[in-house]
Design an enzyme around this catalytic site. Structure first.
Site, PDB file in Angstrom:
ATOM      1  N   ASP A 119       0.843  -1.185   0.000  1.00  0.00           N
ATOM      2  CA  ASP A 119       0.000   0.000   0.000  1.00  0.00           C
ATOM      3  C   ASP A 119       0.890   1.252   0.000  1.00  0.00           C
ATOM      4  O   ASP A 119       1.815   1.333  -0.803  1.00  0.00           O
ATOM      5  CB  ASP A 119      -0.970  -0.047   1.189  1.00  0.00           C
ATOM      6  CG  ASP A 119      -2.034   1.026   1.143  1.00  0.00           C
ATOM      7  OD1 ASP A 119      -3.014   0.860   0.398  1.00  0.00           O
ATOM      8  OD2 ASP A 119      -1.869   2.038   1.855  1.00  0.00           O
ATOM      9  N   HIS A 308      -6.813  -6.486  -1.853  1.00  0.00           N
ATOM     10  CA  HIS A 308      -5.798  -5.549  -1.369  1.00  0.00           C
ATOM     11  C   HIS A 308      -5.002  -6.095  -0.188  1.00  0.00           C
ATOM     12  O   HIS A 308      -3.837  -5.754  -0.017  1.00  0.00           O
ATOM     13  CB  HIS A 308      -6.467  -4.230  -0.989  1.00  0.00           C
ATOM     14  CG  HIS A 308      -5.491  -3.161  -0.622  1.00  0.00           C
ATOM     15  ND1 HIS A 308      -4.628  -2.606  -1.531  1.00  0.00           N
ATOM     16  CD2 HIS A 308      -5.227  -2.557   0.576  1.00  0.00           C
ATOM     17  CE1 HIS A 308      -3.877  -1.692  -0.922  1.00  0.00           C
ATOM     18  NE2 HIS A 308      -4.217  -1.641   0.348  1.00  0.00           N
TER      19      HIS A 308
END
Length: 337
Positions: A119, A308
């Site tokens: 991220d 994710h």
């Protein structure tokens, strides 16, 4: 398949502190039992995460004879979270993160390090390799593709209205609404559940990339599939130390990061890079990595069947890919010296 992971009070790790350029950082340290190690690897988390987000990777890397250093980044967990204003918002910039990584490596007597990121941490490790090319030897990034510096400023509004509508949630995060409304323990807990896939009583996702957090949905949110139980309680307690101000500041530094990028000498990443995309990542979509080879000539691509939160959704697959790369690229290069 069961995968080993650390717990917050795991005897195999140490919780350490360091003063980095005037700010106190907390970091997890993992070292092989015999005290000797092949290399030092720094793992950099993103949002809304903590150093503990790498819990499945820390014991695996230690077993590979690595010294593992995992900081809570600025504003997160047990690291300082200066309020801005009055503090300089640059404390939350990517360049500042790179400077602090360099300083921590120096304090740990690590003249060279391997960098892994996820991220925001992925953006950080790429830029750290550019700012400190002699410090970093290799880079791996989970979900985050490389973005080359731009000579022209692109506002978040233009980005959302143009090529990346799934970044619409960042408009909400960069504003003041969430910070003002997500304050209590239960609210923070629900907020974290939403980001990890929690749905409302009506079965609707409480987070959508295009719009952000559904504040009304949080009132009836159900458990999240990828963060629940004791781990959810731990995350909530850690976020309650400072609230959301620090983590959200990372979304308020777009122009600062752009101005810092203008000072970089090159657009390319000259280091060997492993990029693992999440096939179902709705924000950092695999399509965003198109053309990475133009800026990362020594690139290995892999993909996992995950969204994710690949680090915790499919840790065995992620670890195997990283292990193969370390053996074939990193350790082989060291043996050749």
């Amino acid at each position: 398949m069961s995968v080993d992971k650390i717990t917050p009070d795991d005897s195999r790790i140490s919780h350490c502190e360091a003063n980095l350029n005037g700010q106190t950082y907390h970091y997890i340290l993992g070292v092989p039992k015999h005290g000797n190690f092949e290399a030092t690897v720094f793992l950099i988390h993103g949002w809304p995460d903590l150093s503990y987000g790498w819990r499945y990777q820390i014991p695996f890397l230690v077993k590979l004879n690595m010294r593992v250093v995992v900081p809570d980044m600025m504003g997160y967990g047990r690291t300082n979270a200066p309020c801005s204003p009055p503090a300089d918002l640059r404390l939350y910039s990517i360049k500042r993160a790179a400077d602090d990584i360099f300083e921590l490596a120096k304090q740990l007597n690590a003249p060279q390090i391997i960098l892994g990121g996820h991220d925001w941490g992925g953006f950080v490790v790429y830029r750290t390799a550019q700012w400190y090319p002699k410090l970093v030897t290799h880079v791996f990034s989970i979900c985050t593709p490389y973005t080359a510096p731009s000579r022209h400023f692109i506002s978040l509004v233009d980005m959302v209205n143009g090529p990346l509508p799934q970044f619409g949630y960042q408009m909400q995060l960069a504003g003041q609404e969430l910070e003002a409304k997500i304050r209590s323990y239960d609210q923070v807990k629900s907020f974290l559940m939403a980001l990890h896939g929690g749905k409302s009583a009506q079965g609707k996702p409480c987070f959508r990339p295009e719009t952000g957090i559904d504040l009304d949905g949080l009132k009836t949110i159900n458990p999240a599939p990828s963060l629940d139980g004791q781990e959810l309680e731990y995350y909530t307690k850690e976020y309650m130390r400072h609230g959301l101000h620090g983590p959200l500041n990372w979304y308020r530094t777009r122009r600062i990061n752009y101005e810092d990028d203008l000072k970089l000498e090159r657009k390319q990443i000259i280091h060997p890079v492993l990029f693992i995309s999440g096939k179902f990542d709705a924000v950092l979509t695999p399509e965003m990595s198109k053309g990475m080879e133009n800026f990362v000539p020594n690139l290995r691509r892999r993909e996992v069947e995950a969204g994710h939160w690949a680090l915790t959704q499919v840790p065995a697959e992620v670890n195997k890919i990283v292990e193969d790369w370390l053996i074939e690229v990193v350790f082989k290069a060291r043996c050749a010296l």
